[in-house]
Design a protein around this motif. Structure first.
Motif, PDB file in Angstrom:
ATOM      1  N   LEU A   1       0.849  -1.192   0.000  1.00  0.00           N
ATOM      2  CA  LEU A   1       0.000   0.000   0.000  1.00  0.00           C
ATOM      3  C   LEU A   1       0.886   1.244   0.000  1.00  0.00           C
ATOM      4  CD1 LEU A   1      -1.332  -2.265   2.120  1.00  0.00           C
ATOM      5  CD2 LEU A   1      -3.069  -0.518   2.346  1.00  0.00           C
ATOM      6  N   ILE A   2       0.731   2.084  -1.010  1.00  0.00           N
ATOM      7  CA  ILE A   2       1.509   3.329  -1.056  1.00  0.00           C
ATOM      8  C   ILE A   2       0.551   4.499  -0.804  1.00  0.00           C
ATOM      9  CG2 ILE A   2       3.152   4.714  -2.365  1.00  0.00           C
ATOM     10  CD1 ILE A   2       3.793   2.336  -4.087  1.00  0.00           C
ATOM     11  N   GLU A   3       0.922   5.351   0.131  1.00  0.00           N
ATOM     12  CA  GLU A   3       0.078   6.519   0.454  1.00  0.00           C
ATOM     13  C   GLU A   3       0.986   7.711   0.733  1.00  0.00           C
ATOM     14  OE1 GLU A   3      -3.238   7.475   0.415  1.00  0.00           O
ATOM     15  OE2 GLU A   3      -2.271   9.347   0.971  1.00  0.00           O
ATOM     16  N   ALA A  29      -0.572  12.067   7.168  1.00  0.00           N
ATOM     17  CA  ALA A  29      -1.589  11.803   8.193  1.00  0.00           C
ATOM     18  C   ALA A  29      -2.409  10.564   7.829  1.00  0.00           C
ATOM     19  CB  ALA A  29      -2.507  13.012   8.355  1.00  0.00           C
ATOM     20  N   ILE A  30      -2.707  10.389   6.553  1.00  0.00           N
ATOM     21  CA  ILE A  30      -3.478   9.212   6.131  1.00  0.00           C
ATOM     22  C   ILE A  30      -2.611   7.959   6.298  1.00  0.00           C
ATOM     23  CG2 ILE A  30      -4.702   8.125   4.206  1.00  0.00           C
ATOM     24  CD1 ILE A  30      -5.339  10.949   3.148  1.00  0.00           C
ATOM     25  N   ALA A  31      -1.329   8.070   5.938  1.00  0.00           N
ATOM     26  CA  ALA A  31      -0.419   6.932   6.116  1.00  0.00           C
ATOM     27  C   ALA A  31      -0.307   6.564   7.601  1.00  0.00           C
ATOM     28  CB  ALA A  31       0.956   7.263   5.535  1.00  0.00           C
ATOM     29  N   GLY A  58       4.692   7.463   1.050  1.00  0.00           N
ATOM     30  CA  GLY A  58       5.452   8.206   0.034  1.00  0.00           C
ATOM     31  C   GLY A  58       4.637   8.368  -1.232  1.00  0.00           C
ATOM     32  N   ASP A  59       5.209   9.120  -2.177  1.00  0.00           N
ATOM     33  CA  ASP A  59       4.516   9.321  -3.455  1.00  0.00           C
ATOM     34  C   ASP A  59       4.750   8.109  -4.355  1.00  0.00           C
ATOM     35  OD1 ASP A  59       3.218  11.691  -5.207  1.00  0.00           O
ATOM     36  OD2 ASP A  59       4.376  10.290  -6.429  1.00  0.00           O
ATOM     37  N   ALA A  60       3.671   7.593  -4.932  1.00  0.00           N
ATOM     38  CA  ALA A  60       3.766   6.341  -5.676  1.00  0.00           C
ATOM     39  C   ALA A  60       4.626   6.468  -6.931  1.00  0.00           C
ATOM     40  CB  ALA A  60       2.367   5.846  -6.033  1.00  0.00           C
ATOM     41  N   VAL A  61       4.628   7.634  -7.580  1.00  0.00           N
ATOM     42  CA  VAL A  61       5.445   7.768  -8.795  1.00  0.00           C
ATOM     43  C   VAL A  61       6.904   7.522  -8.418  1.00  0.00           C
ATOM     44  CG1 VAL A  61       6.250   9.396 -10.556  1.00  0.00           C
ATOM     45  CG2 VAL A  61       3.825   9.332  -9.940  1.00  0.00           C
ATOM     46  N   ARG A  62       7.338   8.153  -7.340  1.00  0.00           N
ATOM     47  CA  ARG A  62       8.737   8.006  -6.923  1.00  0.00           C
ATOM     48  C   ARG A  62       8.987   6.595  -6.361  1.00  0.00           C
ATOM     49  NH1 ARG A  62       9.263  11.925  -2.983  1.00  0.00           N
ATOM     50  NH2 ARG A  62       9.128  10.208  -1.524  1.00  0.00           N
ATOM     51  N   ILE A  79     -13.485  15.501   5.469  1.00  0.00           N
ATOM     52  CA  ILE A  79     -12.245  15.497   6.236  1.00  0.00           C
ATOM     53  C   ILE A  79     -11.140  14.832   5.391  1.00  0.00           C
ATOM     54  CG2 ILE A  79     -12.517  13.299   7.473  1.00  0.00           C
ATOM     55  CD1 ILE A  79     -11.689  14.693  10.026  1.00  0.00           C
ATOM     56  N   PHE A  80     -11.524  13.804   4.648  1.00  0.00           N
ATOM     57  CA  PHE A  80     -10.559  13.086   3.831  1.00  0.00           C
ATOM     58  C   PHE A  80     -10.058  13.969   2.684  1.00  0.00           C
ATOM     59  CE2 PHE A  80      -9.194   9.849   0.807  1.00  0.00           C
ATOM     60  CZ  PHE A  80      -8.415   9.076   1.630  1.00  0.00           C
ATOM     61  N   ARG A  81     -10.999  14.667   2.054  1.00  0.00           N
ATOM     62  CA  ARG A  81     -10.618  15.539   0.932  1.00  0.00           C
ATOM     63  C   ARG A  81      -9.752  16.697   1.363  1.00  0.00           C
ATOM     64  NH1 ARG A  81     -15.827  16.472  -2.566  1.00  0.00           N
ATOM     65  NH2 ARG A  81     -16.289  14.291  -2.855  1.00  0.00           N
ATOM     66  N   LEU A 114      -7.536  16.580   3.433  1.00  0.00           N
ATOM     67  CA  LEU A 114      -6.162  16.088   3.526  1.00  0.00           C
ATOM     68  C   LEU A 114      -5.578  15.719   2.170  1.00  0.00           C
ATOM     69  CD1 LEU A 114      -6.266  13.641   6.553  1.00  0.00           C
ATOM     70  CD2 LEU A 114      -4.982  15.752   6.388  1.00  0.00           C
ATOM     71  N   ALA A 115      -6.360  14.996   1.374  1.00  0.00           N
ATOM     72  CA  ALA A 115      -5.790  14.386   0.175  1.00  0.00           C
ATOM     73  C   ALA A 115      -5.775  15.317  -1.026  1.00  0.00           C
ATOM     74  CB  ALA A 115      -6.557  13.111  -0.161  1.00  0.00           C
ATOM     75  N   GLY A 116      -6.662  16.311  -1.074  1.00  0.00           N
ATOM     76  CA  GLY A 116      -6.704  17.184  -2.247  1.00  0.00           C
ATOM     77  C   GLY A 116      -7.355  16.488  -3.425  1.00  0.00           C
TER      78      GLY A 116
END
Ligand SMILES: C[S@@+](CC[C@H](N)C(=O)[O-])C[C@H]1O[C@@H](n2cnc3c(N)ncnc32)[C@H](O)[C@@H]1O
Length: 231
Positions: free
Chosen positions: A89-91, A95-97, A127-131, A168-170, A172-174
């Protein structure tokens, strides 16, 4: 960790929770893989007949290695791990991670050996999934057969109509405006298929057209197939 104003991470009764103004955000947000909706879905959710399972190739009995590159609160990943698949799982939102990490730790320590075994199949990579996907490939560490993507979709409803939990989720996540770059990376890295969850009426993510589409009641999966998954 920096959080948007009005939100805080607090540990209550041993559970890490994201809390905010109740009027605006409703109940605190936390990850529960043991009870509640997760337990119900584990027992009665429809097993390999679930859309996410079919999209990832589990419907026909395959058990591929999966990366959920947009892990969120881990609900889709939990379904896949419940059915026996190993899931990374990549996040990227810290805060969500952190919520995910806490939920996974509680599940791993649970008295029910079935729940602990599911948690053992789920590995978190903040972390960022692309990286992170590029790093995995460069290190020749791991080539996932399937990559699952469920980026945030910019909704048009007025914020008052959006479920409080989503608000609340949005916050954070954008809006995940870089989903096209993530799809391109996922298509490079996955050996067998990339699957993208979309709202039913939303256009596919910018990029190549999907080879197949699986329609559900409220969402659909766009499938980008590179080779078939054998059992
Ligand atoms: C709609 S939510 C996913 C919900 C998830 N499928 C579930 O079952 O709980 C999208 C999540 O993907 C994360 N995300 C989006 N792009 C990402 C990227 N490039 N790398 C890592 N995480 C990403 C967002 O931060 C957000 O938490």
């Amino acid at each position: 960790m920096t959080l948007p104003p009005g939100l805080a991470l607090e540990r209550r009764d041993g559970v890490l929770m994201l809390v905010g103004d109740t009027e605006r955000y409703g109940n605190p947000l936390w990850v529960d893989f043991v009870g509640g909706k997760a337990a119900h879905r584990r027992r009665f959710g429809g097993g390999r007949g679930q859309l996410v399972a079919k999209a990832c190739g589990l419907g026909k009995g395959a058990l591929p290695s999966i990366v959920d590159a947009t892990a969120g609160l881990g609900r889709d990943a939990f379904v896949l791990a419940t059915l026996g698949a190993p899931v990374l799982l990549i996040e990227r939102v810290p805060a969500i991670a952190a919520l995910l990490d806490d939920g996974l730790m509680r599940a791993a320590r649970d008295d029910d050996p079935e729940v602990a075994a599911i948690a053992a199949r789920m590995q978190l990579c903040p972390g960022d999934a692309v990286r992170e996907l590029d790093t995995l490939v460069a290190a020749a560490a791991f080539s996932p057969q399937v990559i699952h993507l469920d980026p945030m979709f910019p909704h048009r409803e007025k914020s008052a109509l959006v479920k409080k939990e989503m608000r609340i989720f949005r916050e954070l996540a954008g809006a995940d405006d870089d989903a096209a770059e993530l799809l391109a990376t996922a298509l490079d890295v996955a050996t067998h298929r990339v699957v993208v969850k979309r709202p039913r009426k939303a256009p596919p993510i910018e990029g190549p057209a999907p080879n197949h589409v699986l329609e559900g009641k409220t969402s659909r999966y766009d499938l980008y197939v590179k080779q078939s998954l054998s059992r």
